[in-house]
Scaffold this motif. Structure first.
Motif, PDB file in Angstrom:
ATOM      1  N   ARG A  62      19.380  13.294  29.881  1.00 56.40           N
ATOM      2  CA  ARG A  62      18.767  14.625  29.855  1.00 56.40           C
ATOM      3  C   ARG A  62      18.251  15.023  31.234  1.00 56.40           C
ATOM      4  N   ILE A  63      17.994  14.016  32.073  1.00 51.74           N
ATOM      5  CA  ILE A  63      17.381  14.259  33.379  1.00 51.74           C
ATOM      6  C   ILE A  63      18.412  14.311  34.496  1.00 51.74           C
ATOM      7  N   TYR A  64      19.399  13.444  34.451  1.00 51.19           N
ATOM      8  CA  TYR A  64      20.394  13.415  35.522  1.00 51.19           C
ATOM      9  C   TYR A  64      21.740  12.968  34.976  1.00 51.19           C
ATOM     10  N   ARG A  65      22.780  13.266  35.748  1.00 51.28           N
ATOM     11  CA  ARG A  65      24.139  12.887  35.355  1.00 51.28           C
ATOM     12  C   ARG A  65      24.674  11.871  36.353  1.00 51.28           C
ATOM     13  N   PRO A  66      24.951  10.654  35.913  1.00 50.63           N
ATOM     14  CA  PRO A  66      25.465   9.631  36.823  1.00 50.63           C
ATOM     15  C   PRO A  66      26.928   9.876  37.164  1.00 50.63           C
ATOM     16  N   SER A  67      27.400   9.200  38.194  1.00 48.32           N
ATOM     17  CA  SER A  67      28.828   9.239  38.515  1.00 48.32           C
ATOM     18  C   SER A  67      29.613   8.416  37.500  1.00 48.32           C
ATOM     19  N   VAL A  68      29.030   7.270  37.120  1.00 48.01           N
ATOM     20  CA  VAL A  68      29.706   6.314  36.242  1.00 48.01           C
ATOM     21  C   VAL A  68      28.722   5.833  35.183  1.00 48.01           C
ATOM     22  N   ALA A  69      29.185   5.745  33.943  1.00 47.45           N
ATOM     23  CA  ALA A  69      28.397   5.152  32.864  1.00 47.45           C
ATOM     24  C   ALA A  69      29.083   3.861  32.427  1.00 47.45           C
ATOM     25  N   ILE A  70      28.317   2.777  32.382  1.00 46.43           N
ATOM     26  CA  ILE A  70      28.818   1.480  31.927  1.00 46.43           C
ATOM     27  C   ILE A  70      28.021   1.122  30.682  1.00 46.43           C
ATOM     28  N   ILE A  71      28.700   1.034  29.541  1.00 45.22           N
ATOM     29  CA  ILE A  71      28.013   0.971  28.251  1.00 45.22           C
ATOM     30  C   ILE A  71      28.422  -0.275  27.475  1.00 45.22           C
ATOM     31  N   ASP A  72      27.430  -1.077  27.120  1.00 41.97           N
ATOM     32  CA  ASP A  72      27.678  -2.244  26.270  1.00 41.97           C
ATOM     33  C   ASP A  72      27.979  -1.762  24.852  1.00 41.97           C
ATOM     34  N   LEU A  73      28.911  -2.424  24.184  1.00 42.86           N
ATOM     35  CA  LEU A  73      29.305  -1.970  22.849  1.00 42.86           C
ATOM     36  C   LEU A  73      28.302  -2.351  21.765  1.00 42.86           C
ATOM     37  N   GLY A  74      27.524  -3.402  21.986  1.00 37.43           N
ATOM     38  CA  GLY A  74      26.547  -3.823  20.986  1.00 37.43           C
ATOM     39  C   GLY A  74      25.138  -3.617  21.495  1.00 37.43           C
ATOM     40  N   LEU A  75      24.440  -2.616  20.969  1.00 39.83           N
ATOM     41  CA  LEU A  75      23.098  -2.288  21.434  1.00 39.83           C
ATOM     42  C   LEU A  75      22.114  -2.377  20.271  1.00 39.83           C
ATOM     43  N   PRO A  76      20.831  -2.560  20.549  1.00 31.98           N
ATOM     44  CA  PRO A  76      19.875  -2.802  19.460  1.00 31.98           C
ATOM     45  C   PRO A  76      19.708  -1.638  18.494  1.00 31.98           C
ATOM     46  N   ASP A  77      20.025  -0.420  18.929  1.00 33.66           N
ATOM     47  CA  ASP A  77      19.834   0.731  18.044  1.00 33.66           C
ATOM     48  C   ASP A  77      21.144   1.424  17.678  1.00 33.66           C
ATOM     49  N   GLY A  78      22.265   0.728  17.826  1.00 28.83           N
ATOM     50  CA  GLY A  78      23.523   1.336  17.413  1.00 28.83           C
ATOM     51  C   GLY A  78      24.711   0.786  18.177  1.00 28.83           C
ATOM     52  N   TYR A  79      25.841   1.454  17.992  1.00 25.62           N
ATOM     53  CA  TYR A  79      27.090   1.022  18.613  1.00 25.62           C
ATOM     54  C   TYR A  79      27.340   1.801  19.898  1.00 25.62           C
ATOM     55  N   GLY A  80      27.716   1.073  20.947  1.00 19.69           N
ATOM     56  CA  GLY A  80      28.012   1.727  22.212  1.00 19.69           C
ATOM     57  C   GLY A  80      29.143   2.731  22.102  1.00 19.69           C
ATOM     58  N   GLU A  81      30.052   2.511  21.146  1.00 22.43           N
ATOM     59  CA  GLU A  81      31.168   3.441  20.958  1.00 22.43           C
ATOM     60  C   GLU A  81      30.684   4.863  20.665  1.00 22.43           C
ATOM     61  N   ASP A  82      29.557   4.978  19.963  1.00 20.10           N
ATOM     62  CA  ASP A  82      29.037   6.308  19.639  1.00 20.10           C
ATOM     63  C   ASP A  82      28.600   7.049  20.902  1.00 20.10           C
ATOM     64  N   LEU A  83      27.934   6.335  21.810  1.00 22.07           N
ATOM     65  CA  LEU A  83      27.506   6.958  23.065  1.00 22.07           C
ATOM     66  C   LEU A  83      28.714   7.275  23.941  1.00 22.07           C
ATOM     67  N   ILE A  84      29.694   6.389  23.952  1.00 21.04           N
ATOM     68  CA  ILE A  84      30.924   6.641  24.714  1.00 21.04           C
ATOM     69  C   ILE A  84      31.594   7.917  24.219  1.00 21.04           C
ATOM     70  N   SER A  85      31.668   8.075  22.911  1.00 20.19           N
ATOM     71  CA  SER A  85      32.289   9.266  22.336  1.00 20.19           C
ATOM     72  C   SER A  85      31.544  10.529  22.751  1.00 20.19           C
ATOM     73  N   GLU A  86      30.212  10.472  22.738  1.00 29.59           N
ATOM     74  CA  GLU A  86      29.407  11.625  23.158  1.00 29.59           C
ATOM     75  C   GLU A  86      29.697  11.993  24.610  1.00 29.59           C
ATOM     76  N   LEU A  87      29.694  10.983  25.477  1.00 29.45           N
ATOM     77  CA  LEU A  87      29.884  11.247  26.906  1.00 29.45           C
ATOM     78  C   LEU A  87      31.300  11.726  27.212  1.00 29.45           C
ATOM     79  N   SER A  88      32.273  11.216  26.477  1.00 33.11           N
ATOM     80  CA  SER A  88      33.660  11.610  26.752  1.00 33.11           C
ATOM     81  C   SER A  88      33.914  13.069  26.396  1.00 33.11           C
ATOM     82  N   ARG A  89      33.103  13.621  25.470  1.00 31.84           N
ATOM     83  CA  ARG A  89      33.277  15.014  25.060  1.00 31.84           C
ATOM     84  C   ARG A  89      32.353  15.968  25.809  1.00 31.84           C
ATOM     85  N   ALA A  90      31.408  15.413  26.568  1.00 30.81           N
ATOM     86  CA  ALA A  90      30.407  16.249  27.241  1.00 30.81           C
ATOM     87  C   ALA A  90      31.029  17.051  28.379  1.00 30.81           C
ATOM     88  N   THR A  91      30.433  18.208  28.649  1.00 28.78           N
ATOM     89  CA  THR A  91      30.855  19.056  29.760  1.00 28.78           C
ATOM     90  C   THR A  91      29.626  19.430  30.590  1.00 28.78           C
TER      91      THR A  91
END
Length: 241
Positions: A62-91
């Motif tokens: 919400r604060i800044y946009r990185p050049s690269v996002a590196i996301i672990d697939l297993g996170l304590p509050d959900g699946y990394g795939e969900d965040l990957i999907s969000e970022l891949s569709r973001a504009t």
């Protein structure tokens, strides 16, 4: 007045610092894996920020946009795939989205979710780290001309490994339900891969096999807990010497 970070982010990449000007958002709950990534980012000229959960990552984004996002697939509050999907569709989209996991089978899930690439744990090769990112960066953000690939292997401080093991020891002492054990397996497998801890990896494999076959796991849980306690004692004694 411009800060040093502002200055570094505007500098072009070089053969020695091929990721100069790149900002990385690492979404990873393991301190040991994060320390390895921090060391590699620093030696490559990149700036790194860390989020240890999906919720924390969303706050960062919400604060800044990185050049690269590196996301672990297993996170304590959900699946990394969900965040990957969000970022891949973001504009606008971040320049590169990479997934990480200690499980090579996670690559297909990551690619289906929209990841550009996949980094299998353990993280120890500086050259592989740089290549995984540069392969997905625009041409103008890559160093010009030939460059010598680094041969350095990264070895994070074992104190970070102790912190990860302490977290898991507390977790399995409180709760050992199926969902918790799923998280323990994916988290500890990745951490133990990074630390090349073969006894813990073997204990995890045996535990997973028993669970999949519907067999009792109490004895194997004690084996795993004893191994973790042994590692914690070893790292404590090492720190005192």
């Amino acid at each position: 007045m411009d800060t040093q970070d502002d200055f570094l982010l505007t500098r072009p990449p070089t053969a020695e610092r091929p990721l100069m000007g790149v900002t990385l958002l690492l979404v990873e709950d393991s301190r040991f894996a994060c320390e390895a990534m921090r060391m590699m980012a620093s030696r490559s000229g990149a700036r790194l920020r860390r989020a240890d959960s999906i919720a924390s990552a969303r706050q960062h984004l919400r604060i800044y946009r990185p050049s690269v996002a590196i996301i672990d697939l297993g996170l304590p509050d959900g699946y990394g795939e969900d965040l990957i999907s969000e970022l891949s569709r973001a504009t606008p989209r971040v320049q590169a989205i990479l997934a990480t996991s200690g499980d090579p089978d996670g690559e297909m899930r990551a690619k289906i979710s929209g990841a550009d690439g996949f980094m299998c744990k353990p993280f120890n090769s500086l050259a592989a780290f740089q290549a995984a990112i540069l392969d997905h960066m625009p041409i103008d953000r890559r160093p010009k001309g030939p460059r010598r690939l680094p041969t350095t292997n990264i070895a994070p401080d074992r104190i970070a490994y102790r912190d990860d093991l302490t977290q898991i020891a507390r977790l399995i002492a409180i709760n050992a339900d199926p969902r918790t054990l799923d998280y323990v397996h994916q988290f500890l497998s990745g951490v133990a891969e990074c630390a090349d801890d073969q006894p813990i990896l073997a204990a995890l494999d045996q535990l997973q096999s028993l669970r999949q076959n519907g067999q009792p796991i109490c004895h194997q849980m004690r084996v795993l807990s004893d191994l973790i306690e042994t590692r914690l004692l070893e790292t404590k004694m090492s720190a005192l010497n």
